[in-house]
Design an enzyme around this catalytic site. Sequence first.
Site, mmCIF file in Angstrom:
data_model
loop_
_atom_site.group_PDB
_atom_site.id
_atom_site.type_symbol
_atom_site.label_atom_id
_atom_site.label_comp_id
_atom_site.label_asym_id
_atom_site.label_seq_id
_atom_site.Cartn_x
_atom_site.Cartn_y
_atom_site.Cartn_z
ATOM 1 N N ASP A 214 40.052 -54.248 74.631
ATOM 2 C CA ASP A 214 39.202 -53.821 75.747
ATOM 3 C C ASP A 214 39.652 -54.386 77.091
ATOM 4 O OD1 ASP A 214 37.558 -52.392 74.047
ATOM 5 O OD2 ASP A 214 36.225 -54.086 73.686
ATOM 6 N N VAL A 347 40.729 -45.805 65.637
ATOM 7 C CA VAL A 347 42.132 -45.430 65.708
ATOM 8 C C VAL A 347 42.801 -46.134 66.883
ATOM 9 C CG1 VAL A 347 41.802 -43.419 67.220
ATOM 10 C CG2 VAL A 347 43.704 -43.457 65.610
ATOM 11 N N GLN A 712 66.713 -42.975 75.598
ATOM 12 C CA GLN A 712 65.941 -43.999 76.308
ATOM 13 C C GLN A 712 65.360 -43.472 77.618
ATOM 14 O OE1 GLN A 712 68.367 -47.903 76.019
ATOM 15 N NE2 GLN A 712 69.731 -46.276 75.386
#
Length: 830
Positions: A214, A347, A712
Amino acid sequence: MWAFDDLCSLLTNFSISAAVALVLYVAFSRTEKHEEDRHSTVIKMSNPSVNSHSRDANTMGVGKAIAVLTSGGDAQGMNAAVRAVVRVGIYTGAKVFFVSEGYQGLVDGGDNIKEATWESVSMMLQLGGTVIGSARCQDFRTREGRMKGAYNLVKRGITNLCVIGGDGSLTGANEFRTEWSGLLADLVKIGKITADEAKKSSHLNIVGMVGSIDNDFCGTDMTIGTDSALHRIMEVVDAITTTAQSHQRTFVLEVMGRHCGYLALVTALSSGADWVFIPESPPEENWEDHLCRRLSESRTRGSRLNIIIVAEGAIDRHGKAITSDQIKDLVVKRLGFDTRITILGHVQRGGTPSAFDRVLGSRMGVEAVMALLEATPETPACIVSLSGNQAIRLPLMECVQVTKDVTKAMTMGKFDEAIKLRGRSFENNWNTYKSLAHSHLTITKSNLNIAILNVGAPAAGMNAAVRSAVRCGILQGHKMFAVHDGFEGLALGQVEEIGWNGVGGWTGQGGSRLGTKRTLPGKYFEEISSTISQYNIHALVIIGGFEEERFISNLYLRINNCKYQFDNLYFINWVLCVCNMVPLTTQQCLSPSGSHSVYVCLYLSPSISPSPWRVCIRYSMSEILNCLVVSISIREWIISAHAQSDRCNPYQLFMLNVEHLTEKMKTTVKRGLVLRNEKCNDNYTTDFIFNLYSEEGKGVFDCRKNVLGHMQQGGTPTPFDRNFGTKLGTKAVLWLTGKIKECYRQGRIFANTPESACVLGMRKRLLVFQPVMELKEQTDFEHRIPKEQWWMKLRPILKILAKYKISLDTSEVAHLEHITRKRVSTESPM
């Protein structure tokens, strides 16, 4: 190493000739290079304060024991922190113990507290959650439970505790430390421990690391697990966007954040959401009307979807919960839009940790061990936090108090104060979102024209930057122009006005929608001047990576102002670089996206992990050494990372690394990874290193090689890049607006100061604008790198975690800082 000119200047005072100076200079150079060859590595901790009493780091932990536990909710990246604590602790000579199942394991003791070994943390780095387990423990809330925990630590000689968790877990740790003497006294009274044992364990040191998806702990810009949670969220948002566009739907996404809206806020910034609900700043009265008007206007402008982000703890001005169902019913009833709800739930905690969290956990783990071993009985319990891109130490209870002050401010209805208490990063995010999403398009025009172009190689994140710059400019009343194909396009007049909807949906797209080329503008000065005059352009926003052409181009343009009549033109360079090596800055947007290569590496890791005695050699792009090689190395089980600044020599390649790898194969960790920068050395190529290891490893291990290449640069930008690029875009245009207004006189803009051509980027802890003219003083143009390569400070961490025998200088250590508090008034708001 001393510069030759500096040495000559110093020796002149002693009448020593330049020839002698040259001899001494070469001698010093050879001595220093000899030391490099012996791998004498120095770690310079953040915020250094000189300590004249240097200690041998290899013996700092001798006779000491450290326990590490994870508590509260799990967060991706906790394993990286645990791994770093264990390996650095062992490196210093300390014993390190796992405490399984958090505080419950501390209370229960027994097999829950086991000594860790170097091999026991192998293969932990890429795992989500926490391998040593976490649990909510009611027993530890009681004095009796804490007494059991103290007994279990004393019996094992543990007086240093590293706690990875949220504010509740860290508060419990501090209370445990405060009661420690009393707990030992009680244990002696009841005969559980002896007076001698109590004396040996008279003081408990506590260091915390915040693990919380959070990002709800004040005092740190980022907590372990937050970036990974944002990756999970953005994967869902990107997937939902496509189906929402197909059916012209409105989606309401609920993300975690019972008391903190960070995830919701950054998600809204990174996805260009129409609305976001967070507990720190409830919507104004009659928000229902405002929301419906916003959604309707978006559809009128041509948008085929609407995204609304809701934090699970969202409330209105009266403290009443705002739910996803309530929002859906509102939209369906008033607007008739096809509306769906998606609740992400746990999730967000799952999956592998992001590249950012692996580095963050590793850096914090190293700093935590050093803090524990440097602590004295007078040192308060501290946390290791992130400020800008630096790891610092802060008093634990000061941070806990400010975190509680946020809740108090929200309870009292002081929401503006709650935003400020969350910290500078949170406040900047909120202000940026409001400026882009909560503002009405202005009717008043500024008569300023700003052009935006991309230069150099394309990189994920450019489009998010362009989008925010365009929309911020339009909100300021400016006319915004898009330049296609970089300086060449500017010369050829490939310029068009771009509106609000012209950049819709760009945030999550990779590459460069404007197109980009590496063309030098030197031969196009006449054409560029003509185009600038034709469109009456007052400012250029140049977005690209470290391209010598780009910076030289700006210097040329500045130098040739008089000749080409550019006195009315402002420049701002915007650093976006997959290699994270732009001078004048210490953090660029694209470095986390560039570090997607860690995932490419991990896709290949399963082919190595089950196969003992295997070595994989991987090739990483970047013309010169950059933090990509170093930081990816920290995130994986790297044996050696070869880069240009290493100045590789035969001894390093033939002896040290191969011998090190051979010794590693004798342990339970029968695998290795060698990462090579693409231009670290013209002779020691990827094939050369592969052949070398294949030959030397006969009978011991076999080798494989992979070249990552432009993978990349590809893919979608990370949440970090979308967020950071969006903030940079807004900041750049607002800065340009202010500067142009300052220089506007008699119908002309007098851009004739060094600040009229600036680079915007992060310097340690702050976003700053620095004149491009300073570039010459801080750049090695031959190798296209800054003279001060900040990422090399990560190099020693790599070496230690890979079990190299190196020297660690502790003469410079981090010092404890204090958090700036804003006290919440006890008076009720008006």
